[in-house]
Design a protein around this motif. Structure first.
Motif, mmCIF file in Angstrom:
data_model
loop_
_atom_site.group_PDB
_atom_site.id
_atom_site.type_symbol
_atom_site.label_atom_id
_atom_site.label_comp_id
_atom_site.label_asym_id
_atom_site.label_seq_id
_atom_site.Cartn_x
_atom_site.Cartn_y
_atom_site.Cartn_z
ATOM 1 N N ASN A 174 59.102 13.446 35.391
ATOM 2 C CA ASN A 174 58.121 12.625 34.696
ATOM 3 C C ASN A 174 57.122 13.443 33.887
ATOM 4 O O ASN A 174 56.329 12.877 33.128
ATOM 5 C CB ASN A 174 57.387 11.716 35.687
ATOM 6 N N LEU A 175 57.157 14.769 34.041
ATOM 7 C CA LEU A 175 56.327 15.637 33.213
ATOM 8 C C LEU A 175 57.079 16.134 31.972
ATOM 9 O O LEU A 175 56.458 16.646 31.034
ATOM 10 C CB LEU A 175 55.837 16.847 34.020
ATOM 11 N N ILE A 176 58.395 15.972 31.983
ATOM 12 C CA ILE A 176 59.211 16.517 30.899
ATOM 13 C C ILE A 176 58.960 15.835 29.549
ATOM 14 O O ILE A 176 58.817 16.521 28.532
ATOM 15 C CB ILE A 176 60.702 16.469 31.272
ATOM 16 N N PRO A 177 58.908 14.491 29.479
ATOM 17 C CA PRO A 177 58.779 13.864 28.156
ATOM 18 C C PRO A 177 57.565 14.343 27.361
ATOM 19 O O PRO A 177 57.675 14.611 26.158
ATOM 20 C CB PRO A 177 58.684 12.369 28.487
ATOM 21 N N ALA A 178 56.419 14.471 28.022
ATOM 22 C CA ALA A 178 55.217 14.910 27.301
ATOM 23 C C ALA A 178 55.353 16.345 26.828
ATOM 24 O O ALA A 178 54.909 16.693 25.722
ATOM 25 C CB ALA A 178 53.989 14.764 28.198
ATOM 26 N N GLU A 179 55.993 17.183 27.655
ATOM 27 C CA GLU A 179 56.173 18.582 27.254
ATOM 28 C C GLU A 179 57.132 18.707 26.078
ATOM 29 O O GLU A 179 56.858 19.429 25.111
ATOM 30 C CB GLU A 179 56.677 19.401 28.440
ATOM 31 N N LEU A 180 58.263 18.007 26.163
ATOM 32 C CA LEU A 180 59.222 18.079 25.070
ATOM 33 C C LEU A 180 58.682 17.419 23.806
ATOM 34 O O LEU A 180 59.053 17.785 22.692
ATOM 35 C CB LEU A 180 60.542 17.429 25.485
ATOM 36 N N GLY A 181 57.784 16.453 24.004
ATOM 37 C CA GLY A 181 57.169 15.802 22.855
ATOM 38 C C GLY A 181 56.333 16.750 22.007
ATOM 39 O O GLY A 181 56.123 16.516 20.812
ATOM 40 N N LYS A 182 55.875 17.821 22.628
ATOM 41 C CA LYS A 182 55.117 18.840 21.885
ATOM 42 C C LYS A 182 56.040 19.785 21.121
ATOM 43 O O LYS A 182 55.569 20.636 20.370
ATOM 44 C CB LYS A 182 54.260 19.661 22.856
ATOM 45 N N GLN A 183 57.375 19.642 21.374
ATOM 46 C CA GLN A 183 58.391 20.475 20.726
ATOM 47 C C GLN A 183 58.151 21.958 20.990
ATOM 48 O O GLN A 183 58.325 22.799 20.103
ATOM 49 C CB GLN A 183 58.442 20.181 19.222
ATOM 50 N N PHE A 186 59.831 23.560 28.070
ATOM 51 C CA PHE A 186 59.403 23.284 29.443
ATOM 52 C C PHE A 186 58.350 24.291 29.893
ATOM 53 O O PHE A 186 58.391 25.451 29.531
ATOM 54 C CB PHE A 186 60.590 23.403 30.408
ATOM 55 N N TYR A 187 57.467 23.844 30.744
ATOM 56 C CA TYR A 187 56.599 24.763 31.478
ATOM 57 C C TYR A 187 56.163 24.109 32.790
ATOM 58 O O TYR A 187 56.677 24.451 33.850
ATOM 59 C CB TYR A 187 55.385 25.217 30.657
ATOM 60 N N GLN A 188 55.225 23.155 32.738
ATOM 61 C CA GLN A 188 54.749 22.512 33.960
ATOM 62 C C GLN A 188 55.857 21.755 34.681
ATOM 63 O O GLN A 188 55.815 21.600 35.907
ATOM 64 C CB GLN A 188 53.607 21.550 33.629
ATOM 65 N N SER A 189 56.852 21.308 33.952
ATOM 66 C CA SER A 189 57.919 20.491 34.538
ATOM 67 C C SER A 189 58.987 21.320 35.247
ATOM 68 O O SER A 189 59.921 20.767 35.818
ATOM 69 C CB SER A 189 58.565 19.632 33.446
ATOM 70 N N LYS A 190 58.856 22.648 35.234
ATOM 71 C CA LYS A 190 59.820 23.523 35.904
ATOM 72 C C LYS A 190 59.077 24.450 36.876
ATOM 73 O O LYS A 190 58.808 25.605 36.580
ATOM 74 C CB LYS A 190 60.589 24.358 34.867
ATOM 75 N N PRO A 191 58.740 23.936 38.076
ATOM 76 C CA PRO A 191 57.861 24.706 38.967
ATOM 77 C C PRO A 191 58.535 25.807 39.781
ATOM 78 O O PRO A 191 57.982 26.893 39.931
ATOM 79 C CB PRO A 191 57.313 23.623 39.900
ATOM 80 N N TRP A 192 59.712 25.536 40.369
ATOM 81 C CA TRP A 192 60.340 26.494 41.284
ATOM 82 C C TRP A 192 61.840 26.551 41.035
ATOM 83 O O TRP A 192 62.465 25.545 40.699
ATOM 84 C CB TRP A 192 60.121 26.075 42.746
ATOM 85 N N THR A 193 62.403 27.704 41.269
ATOM 86 C CA THR A 193 63.861 27.840 41.316
ATOM 87 C C THR A 193 64.207 28.551 42.618
ATOM 88 O O THR A 193 63.700 29.637 42.889
ATOM 89 C CB THR A 193 64.396 28.652 40.130
ATOM 90 N N SER A 194 65.026 27.920 43.436
ATOM 91 C CA SER A 194 65.419 28.507 44.716
ATOM 92 C C SER A 194 66.877 28.941 44.658
ATOM 93 O O SER A 194 67.696 28.348 43.950
ATOM 94 C CB SER A 194 65.209 27.501 45.850
ATOM 95 N N PHE A 195 67.186 29.987 45.419
ATOM 96 C CA PHE A 195 68.500 30.628 45.375
ATOM 97 C C PHE A 195 69.228 30.514 46.710
ATOM 98 O O PHE A 195 68.605 30.389 47.766
ATOM 99 C CB PHE A 195 68.346 32.123 45.047
ATOM 100 N N THR A 196 70.548 30.605 46.642
ATOM 101 C CA THR A 196 71.324 30.777 47.856
ATOM 102 C C THR A 196 70.887 32.069 48.549
ATOM 103 O O THR A 196 70.361 32.982 47.901
ATOM 104 C CB THR A 196 72.829 30.845 47.543
ATOM 105 N N PRO A 197 71.100 32.171 49.869
ATOM 106 C CA PRO A 197 70.660 33.375 50.588
ATOM 107 C C PRO A 197 71.270 34.659 50.043
ATOM 108 O O PRO A 197 70.634 35.713 50.089
ATOM 109 C CB PRO A 197 71.121 33.112 52.025
ATOM 110 N N THR A 198 72.507 34.581 49.549
ATOM 111 C CA THR A 198 73.159 35.781 49.033
ATOM 112 C C THR A 198 73.640 35.571 47.607
ATOM 113 O O THR A 198 73.856 34.439 47.152
ATOM 114 C CB THR A 198 74.377 36.199 49.886
ATOM 115 N N LEU A 199 73.799 36.688 46.917
ATOM 116 C CA LEU A 199 74.562 36.753 45.676
ATOM 117 C C LEU A 199 75.804 37.581 45.966
ATOM 118 O O LEU A 199 75.759 38.519 46.765
ATOM 119 C CB LEU A 199 73.740 37.406 44.564
#
Length: 328
Positions: A174-183, A186-199
């Motif tokens: 729900n934060l994405i439309p306003a961010e993309l509207g600024k062209q 993404f920034y606020q709409s992408k808070p965390w990225t989590s990974f599998t325990p191993t690569l």
């Protein structure tokens, strides 16, 4: 070979993990962190491989491997570029809002640069301040490179893929439309990225990895119910070497660069979806409105991939959303 970073300071402590994910042995005498290993991969990979072979043979001193002890394999990465290689996913999103997909989307990859300063572990909670922000998971495949020179071709880029894993690229829909509207992305709409325990190194994946794509189903389980298990090797319009070459068109990429596939999606969604937004888009197209809610506090998301024998390859992402209270 499988590598993990056990929680230690901000950058973790490098460990080698057995193929069956049962045992681990420290490797910080070879390289203190995974980033340090990637910085000098050509020299250090053989030493890490020797340690891994000893672990597999049962001759290396080891401990029980517990994914709960893991940080993200790269707790702080220098570069995180996420693509949208499954164009059918983008097509569904646009169709749900009555927009046509430009032909160029099938010919030129969509990629944005994400936040890599604080990747989180597979068992870490997902802290979000407000449920109204539209909390969603996105199950993706990622690759990690060594140093990539600017101007590489896709054929050359394939040789720079050193590690493979999975991520949950959390989105606040729900934060994405306003961010993309600024062209301006993404920034606020992408808070965390989590990974599998191993690569894992590509050789760990056998025939499932063809040097370009990972040909196995990717499972997304929300509150115990399967949302989807699309095959990551199917309908990936832009393969990983193509994504890497795209990113390196005008600049080199540093060792430890993480390249994401974007949400895995198969045409027709016959095997379900890897995010709730796609489920909602399909509902809108077929029923006129979205009925599936986004995630709530306390919700659980599991993301994993199994080999042909049903064994976990990278370990499972298994997280819960928790309410975050800002400092006063």
């Amino acid at each position: 070979m499988k590598l993990a970073s056990l929680k230690h300071g901000r950058d973790g402590r490098l460990h080698i993990v057995s193929s069956d994910l049962s045992r681990a042995c420290p490797a910080d005498d070879i390289a203190p962190t995974l980033q340090a290993a990637l910085d000098d991969w050509a020299a250090l990979q053989p030493k890490l491989q020797d340690r891994y072979d000893a672990l597999q043979a049962g001759t290396a001193k080891s401990i029980t491997f517990d994914p709960a002890d893991c940080d993200a394999p790269l707790p702080r990465g220098y570069h995180w570029a996420d693509g949208s290689a499954y164009v059918t996913h983008v097509e569904l999103v646009r169709k749900a809002r009555g927009a046509e997909l430009p032909q160029s989307f099938w010919e030129d990859p969509l990629i944005y640069m994400g936040a890599s300063d604080a990747f989180i572990g597979a068992r870490d909670p997902i802290p979000v301040q407000d449920e109204a922000w539209g909390i969603d998971f996105e199950a993706e495949v990622v690759v990690v490179t060594d140093d990539v020179p600017a101007g590489v071709t896709p054929a050359q880029a394939a040789g720079h893929i050193k590690l493979i894993g999975l991520v949950n690229d959390v989105s606040l829909r729900n934060l994405i439309p306003a961010e993309l509207g600024k062209q301006f992305g993404f920034y606020q709409s992408k808070p965390w990225t989590s990974f599998t325990p191993t690569l894992a190194t590509p050789d760990e994946l056998g025939d499932a990895w063809d040097g370009h794509r990972l040909h196995l189903p990717l499972y997304a389980i929300h509150n115990g119910t399967k949302v989807g298990s699309p095959n990551a090797g199917v309908d990936m319009v832009f393969d990983f070497p193509t994504l890497i070459a795209h990113c390196a068109k005008s600049r080199s990429l540093v060792a430890g660069t993480v390249i994401g596939s974007g949400t895995v999606s198969n045409v027709g969604s016959k095997d379900g979806s890897c995010c709730l937004a796609e489920v909602r888009c399909i509902e809108t197209i077929e029923q006129g409105e979205a009925k599936t809610p986004f995630m709530s506090f306390g919700d659980r998301i599991e993301i994993y991939m199994r080999d042909a024998d049903g064994n976990s390859i990278f370990g499972d992402i298994d997280q819960q959303v928790e309410a975050y209270t800002p400092p006063t």
